[in-house]
Motif scaffolding. Structure first.
Motif, short mmCIF file in Angstrom:
data_model
loop_
_atom_site.label_atom_id
_atom_site.label_comp_id
_atom_site.label_asym_id
_atom_site.label_seq_id
_atom_site.Cartn_x
_atom_site.Cartn_y
_atom_site.Cartn_z
N ASP A 147 -23.23 5.71 6.76
CA ASP A 147 -22.37 4.55 6.59
C ASP A 147 -20.93 4.95 6.25
OD1 ASP A 147 -24.60 3.01 6.98
OD2 ASP A 147 -24.82 2.41 4.88
N ASP A 155 -18.79 4.88 9.14
CA ASP A 155 -18.79 3.62 9.87
C ASP A 155 -17.68 2.72 9.32
OD1 ASP A 155 -19.25 1.15 11.00
OD2 ASP A 155 -21.39 1.08 10.50
N THR A 174 -14.14 0.66 4.59
CA THR A 174 -12.87 0.02 4.96
C THR A 174 -11.69 0.63 4.21
OG1 THR A 174 -13.17 -1.70 3.27
CG2 THR A 174 -14.04 -2.14 5.49
N HIS A 227 -21.11 -1.32 -1.77
CA HIS A 227 -19.78 -1.84 -1.46
C HIS A 227 -19.20 -2.62 -2.63
CE1 HIS A 227 -16.55 -4.06 0.55
NE2 HIS A 227 -16.60 -3.13 1.49
N ALA A 235 -17.14 -0.25 9.61
CA ALA A 235 -17.62 -1.55 9.14
C ALA A 235 -18.06 -1.48 7.69
CB ALA A 235 -18.78 -2.03 10.02
N CYS A 236 -18.50 -0.30 7.25
CA CYS A 236 -18.94 -0.11 5.86
C CYS A 236 -17.85 0.53 5.01
CB CYS A 236 -20.19 0.78 5.82
SG CYS A 236 -21.63 0.10 6.67
#
Length: 574
Positions: free
Chosen positions: A524, A527, A532, A497, A529-530
């Protein structure tokens, strides 16, 4: 759903390092059921057009289907259920983080057995997944929803199909077995990965690559055809052959397997390989000639003497060299380089170069490459090795590429394509994460040389959309104890990230980054949350090819039988 698998290479002989941590390295007879002598195939196998389906409609479609040979001669089928002492032995793939609990494991040895197993699963409404080599990085085959696990490992025949003028490879054949057989029988090879235990099943379908890809392209650039067990809308399972011939009515199914990933459209039971544009019937001229010898150069530096300037300089120089020397036809297209950077806790940074030792000026090209990567940096190697060895020795060395410990193998891999060198912001993030206090000795990253002949193919000609790239980046951590899961996952996710912070934590296609590689699957990316960024995982993997892949999905898997965490979704009705 054949599992996806990687194209990575193995560590150099004599260097004590974590094997999956160092992808580089130096990474007759048609063996098994393929035949008994070079150029021969098993009686009744490839080229026979025999219906495999279980219904009248499928029987009328015999021209599409290929028999797997006399079932009486094939291994299996064997059904193993909980309570059978074999069950736990057959349950796990390569990544021990994921362990499913299917109602049965069906070990199959022929296309006919696959058709029957899929038919039974569909009729009973049970979710089915497929494993060939077992090297999937995520839980595609160990999802708790999977009730029937098909084990294709006995389907490992490699041979020559004279009727199709192509080499036939079954999905359970490991890459090492493929290389050995092709070399022994015909002196040819394919530009696949350097981990010899990876199965062809997932590696090919996802657009596999390896040490020869800059010279010869991706494996799928040599893919002539596939045999796939599909499920029709009425639930009928049948085997279909699809080729790259322009007039093949099933050509879209072939195209989907040129980088569309395993586990999306059906069960691949056979691949055929022949280089495009070749003519004649001499098998030794239908695929690239295998190198006789490999020159490998390895330089290792101790982290004790690595400053931020030195680390970022190595990364920057490695990227710049690939920007300048990755055009199709470049004299340097035969050189394959990897820069492996362990976390500081791992102690080393390593540069590896591999090249066909018999290419003109091979030795001087390697020297020039190493000089360019270290230019302007005051670095003294802890180890400096240059060796020439038989090419097959390195490509088939047993056990190379396996992660971690024999008892518990746990890992998380993330990846990204690069169209050019990392930005200065990204370089700073890499140094920051490789020197923090939370990374372990088997954590780190790799930059892998790509491009060359890969870039000679248009993005839509195969399902591999990332053709204008020069490197692949891999971020990884490996550990041995389940209690360390949380810490290791947090480290590699934070690292990734941070590197892509400017684009929502993922490698959004742009001037520098170009998405990710489906054979290094990373759930991920789906996802929020991972990821964005607002850019969906399917765009990161397939870019503009995704709508076409969806249309193939709708045609060949209308019931959405074959699915997983990163599966291609059917197009939305409307």
């Amino acid at each position: 759903m054949p599992e996806v698998s990687d194209g990575r290479t193995s560590p150099p002989d004599g260097v004590a390092v974590s094997r999956r941590g160092l992808l580089a390295g130096a990474g007759a007879v048609a063996i098994t059921a393929a035949g008994t002598a070079a150029g021969t195939v098993a009686a009744g196998t490839w080229g026979a057009d025999v219906a495999l389906a279980q219904s009248d409609a499928a029987q009328s479609d015999a021209a599409e289907s290929v028999a797997a040979g006399a079932d009486a001669d094939a291994f299996g089928p064997v059904t193993v259920r909980p309570g059978d002492f074999r069950y736990d032995n057959l349950l796990r793939g390569n990544n021990f983080r994921f362990v499913g609990r299917p109602e049965e494991i069906r070990v199959v040895g022929s296309t006919d057995q696959v058709v029957r197993a899929v038919s039974e699963a569909v009729r009973s409404g049970r979710r089915v997944a497929v494993r060939s080599g077992g090297h999937c990085f995520e839980n595609f085959t160990a999802d708790p929803a999977v009730r029937v696990l098909l084990d294709l490992s006995p389907m490992d025949a490699v041979g020559y199909d004279a009727g199709r003028r192509a080499f036939s490879v079954q999905p359970g054949a490991t890459l090492g077995h493929v290389y050995r057989t092709l070399l022994k029988g015909w002196g040819v090879t394919i530009p696949g990965g350097g981990c010899p235990e990876v199965g062809a099943g997932g590696h090919f379908a996802g657009g596999g690559y390896g040490p020869l890809s800059r010279r010869y392209g991706s494996v799928v650039d040599h893919l002539y055809g596939v045999e796939v067990v599909v499920v029709d809308r009425d639930g009928t399972a049948r085997a279909v052959v699809a080729t790259r011939e322009p007039d093949d009515p099933h050509r879209d199914l072939w195209w989907a397997h040129t980088g569309g990933g395993g586990g999306n459209f059906g069960v691949v039971t056979r691949y055929w390989l022949r280089s495009p544009g070749v003519t004649g019937t001499d098998p030794s001229r239908l695929l690239p000639t295998a190198p006789q010898r490999m020159l490998q150069y390895v330089v290792i530096w101790s982290w004790e003497h690595i400053t931020e300037k030195a680390l970022t300089g190595l990364l920057r120089n490695f990227g710049t060299w690939h920007e300048r020397n990755s055009a199709p036809g470049s004299p340097y297209a035969g050189l394959y380089g990897i820069l492996q950077l362990s976390h500081r806790a791992g102690g080393t940074v390593m540069l590896v170069a591999q090249i066909d030792a018999d290419l003109p000026d091979a030795d001087s090209m390697v020297t020039g490459f190493a000089s360019a990567v270290t230019a302007g940096l005051d670095l003294t190697p802890a180890l400096d090795i240059r060796r020439t060895m038989p090419w097959l020795h390195r490509m088939t060395w047993p056990g190379t590429g396996e992660p971690g410990d024999v008892i518990t193998r746990r890992y998380k891999i993330k990846a990204g394509y690069l169209r050019r060198s990392f930005t200065e912001t990204q370089l700073a993030a890499i140094h920051r994460n490789l020197t923090n206090s939370t990374g372990g000795p088997n954590a780190g990253m790799l930059l892998i040389g790509y491009g060359g002949q890969v870039r000679a193919v248009a993005p839509g000609a195969t399902a591999i959309a990332q053709r204008d790239v020069v490197m692949k980046a891999v971020y990884q951590t490996i550990w041995e104890d389940e209690k360390e899961d949380k810490a290791n996952l947090a480290w590699v996710r934070g690292f990734y990230h941070d590197v892509y912070a400017e684009t929502g934590g993922v490698p959004v296609p742009g001037e520098v980054n170009d998405g990710s590689y489906i054979n290094y699957p990373d759930a991920d990316l789906a996802d929020p949350a991972c990821n964005t960024s607002g850019v969906p995982a399917h765009t990161l993997y397939y870019k503009d090819n995704y709508p076409r892949l969806q249309r193939v999905k709708a045609r060949w898997d209308p019931r959405n039988v074959f699915r997983h965490a990163l599966a291609i979704d059917p197009p939305q009705a409307g």
